[in-house]
Design a protein around this motif. Structure first.
Motif, short mmCIF file in Angstrom:
data_model
loop_
_atom_site.label_atom_id
_atom_site.label_comp_id
_atom_site.label_asym_id
_atom_site.label_seq_id
_atom_site.Cartn_x
_atom_site.Cartn_y
_atom_site.Cartn_z
N ARG A 177 0.83 -1.20 0.00
CA ARG A 177 0.00 0.00 0.00
C ARG A 177 0.87 1.25 0.00
N ILE A 178 1.95 1.18 0.76
CA ILE A 178 2.86 2.33 0.78
C ILE A 178 3.46 2.53 -0.60
N ASP A 179 3.82 1.43 -1.24
CA ASP A 179 4.34 1.52 -2.61
C ASP A 179 3.34 2.21 -3.53
N GLU A 180 2.09 1.84 -3.40
CA GLU A 180 1.06 2.43 -4.25
C GLU A 180 0.94 3.93 -4.00
N ALA A 181 0.95 4.28 -2.72
CA ALA A 181 0.83 5.70 -2.37
C ALA A 181 2.02 6.48 -2.94
N ILE A 182 3.20 5.90 -2.81
CA ILE A 182 4.39 6.55 -3.37
C ILE A 182 4.24 6.70 -4.88
N GLY A 183 3.73 5.67 -5.51
CA GLY A 183 3.53 5.71 -6.96
C GLY A 183 2.61 6.83 -7.38
N GLU A 184 1.53 6.99 -6.66
CA GLU A 184 0.59 8.08 -6.98
C GLU A 184 1.28 9.43 -6.87
N LEU A 185 2.00 9.58 -5.78
CA LEU A 185 2.65 10.87 -5.56
C LEU A 185 3.74 11.13 -6.59
N GLU A 186 4.43 10.08 -6.99
CA GLU A 186 5.47 10.26 -8.00
C GLU A 186 4.87 10.64 -9.34
N ALA A 187 3.70 10.09 -9.63
CA ALA A 187 3.02 10.46 -10.88
C ALA A 187 2.63 11.93 -10.84
N ARG A 226 4.05 14.23 -9.09
CA ARG A 226 5.29 15.00 -9.17
C ARG A 226 5.80 15.07 -10.61
N ALA A 227 5.64 13.97 -11.32
CA ALA A 227 6.09 13.95 -12.70
C ALA A 227 5.31 14.96 -13.54
N THR A 228 4.02 15.07 -13.26
CA THR A 228 3.22 16.06 -13.97
C THR A 228 3.75 17.47 -13.72
N LEU A 229 4.03 17.73 -12.46
CA LEU A 229 4.57 19.05 -12.12
C LEU A 229 5.93 19.28 -12.78
N ASP A 230 6.74 18.23 -12.80
CA ASP A 230 8.07 18.37 -13.40
C ASP A 230 7.97 18.68 -14.88
N THR A 231 6.98 18.09 -15.52
CA THR A 231 6.80 18.37 -16.94
C THR A 231 6.47 19.85 -17.13
N MET A 232 5.63 20.36 -16.24
CA MET A 232 5.27 21.77 -16.34
C MET A 232 6.47 22.67 -16.07
N LEU A 233 7.30 22.21 -15.16
CA LEU A 233 8.43 23.04 -14.75
C LEU A 233 9.65 22.86 -15.64
N ALA A 234 9.56 21.91 -16.55
CA ALA A 234 10.72 21.58 -17.38
C ALA A 234 11.22 22.81 -18.13
N VAL A 247 5.93 29.64 -11.18
CA VAL A 247 6.90 28.57 -10.90
C VAL A 247 7.05 28.39 -9.40
N ASP A 248 7.04 29.47 -8.68
CA ASP A 248 7.16 29.42 -7.22
C ASP A 248 6.11 28.53 -6.59
N GLY A 249 4.88 28.81 -6.92
CA GLY A 249 3.77 28.03 -6.36
C GLY A 249 3.87 26.57 -6.73
N LEU A 250 4.21 26.32 -7.98
CA LEU A 250 4.31 24.93 -8.43
C LEU A 250 5.46 24.23 -7.73
N VAL A 251 6.56 24.94 -7.55
CA VAL A 251 7.72 24.36 -6.87
C VAL A 251 7.36 24.04 -5.42
N ARG A 252 6.61 24.93 -4.79
CA ARG A 252 6.20 24.66 -3.40
C ARG A 252 5.30 23.43 -3.33
N HIS A 253 4.40 23.35 -4.30
CA HIS A 253 3.52 22.18 -4.35
C HIS A 253 4.34 20.91 -4.54
N ARG A 254 5.33 21.00 -5.41
CA ARG A 254 6.20 19.86 -5.65
C ARG A 254 6.96 19.49 -4.38
#
Lengths: 119, 119
Positions: free
Chosen positions: A93-103, A105-113, B84-91
């Motif tokens: 379950r912890i793995d699943e929760a981590i997976g959700e959060l990583e997904a 985060r990945a969305t945010l990273d794409t935006m921040l790229a 970017v600030d807000g998104l980074v904080r969220h991340r």
DNA sequence: CTTGACTCTGACATCGACGTCAAGGTTTAG
DNA sequence: CTAAACCTTGACGTCGATGTCAGAGTCAAG
């Protein structure tokens, strides 16, 4: 300590603390009067709950994941009286929760790229 | 296309689409009858909104983010620096939660190591 | 004992992202 | 023309995580 002190020390309202208990996220002993009594370890316990809530997990998700969130001691919490199989399921379950959060985060990273200079 | 088709093509309910418009996330032209009219570009627009909602952003946050988002084959690129600030904080909050859960998992693995090999 | 600070359990209120239903207007197929 | 299918704007319901308030019990100090 009683609920007021725990609230002050965690920055979480008394209402929220009672709610966490009602949802099974937090435990407390009781005086004969009914007053809740907390120990030191409840302070980081509340902090852990808040971190998970802030990350977007629901209390229902946290209640599944939390019983095995333990301190550095490596000691079993009263929430985990059972066998290895139970622990393995909790780990999953912890793995699943981590997976959700990583997904997420990945969305945010794409935006921040291309925009973010340092981590 | 009208709202029904957009709903079918995006998998988002008509109610949600009207809600997005009300919140300023989505635009539409109107027939004299009042019927909403959408174009092809609204399909990815809705998809973008859903991605951001799924990432844990509120409609209020999204309404600020959207004007700065450039659609690029599913890539989201913020163009406004203060966002970017807000998104980074969220991340960062998500990072903290992942950290909590990873620590928990590690502890769990330690406990399991003595009894059975962790998978 | 009294006061004031603290706590208890309800129970109603709020907010965000919708679901659902009502009452009515529009469009299209036959 | 008519009926079915589609659309409109309210407006109330829901759910989760609280805020808030009421009425009552508890506790330490004076």
């Amino acid at each position: 300590m009683r609920i007021g002190e725990l609230a002050r020390r965690t920055g979480v309202s008394e209402r929220a603390l009672r709610y966490y208990e009602q949802q099974g996220l937090l435990t407390s002993e009781r005086r004969p009067s009914g007053y809740r009594l907390y120990r030191e370890e409840h302070v980081p316990a509340v902090r852990r709950i808040r971190v998970l809530l802030a990350a977007g997990l629901s209390t229902a998700q946290i209640v599944e994941v939390l019983p095995c969130v333990v301190d550095d001691e490596g000691l079993l919490t009263p929430g985990c009286p059972e066998l290895v199989d139970g622990l393995v399921r909790h780990r999953h379950r912890i793995d699943e929760a981590i997976g959700e959060l990583e997904a997420t985060r990945a969305t945010l990273d794409t935006m921040l790229a291309g925009r973010r200079r340092a981590d």
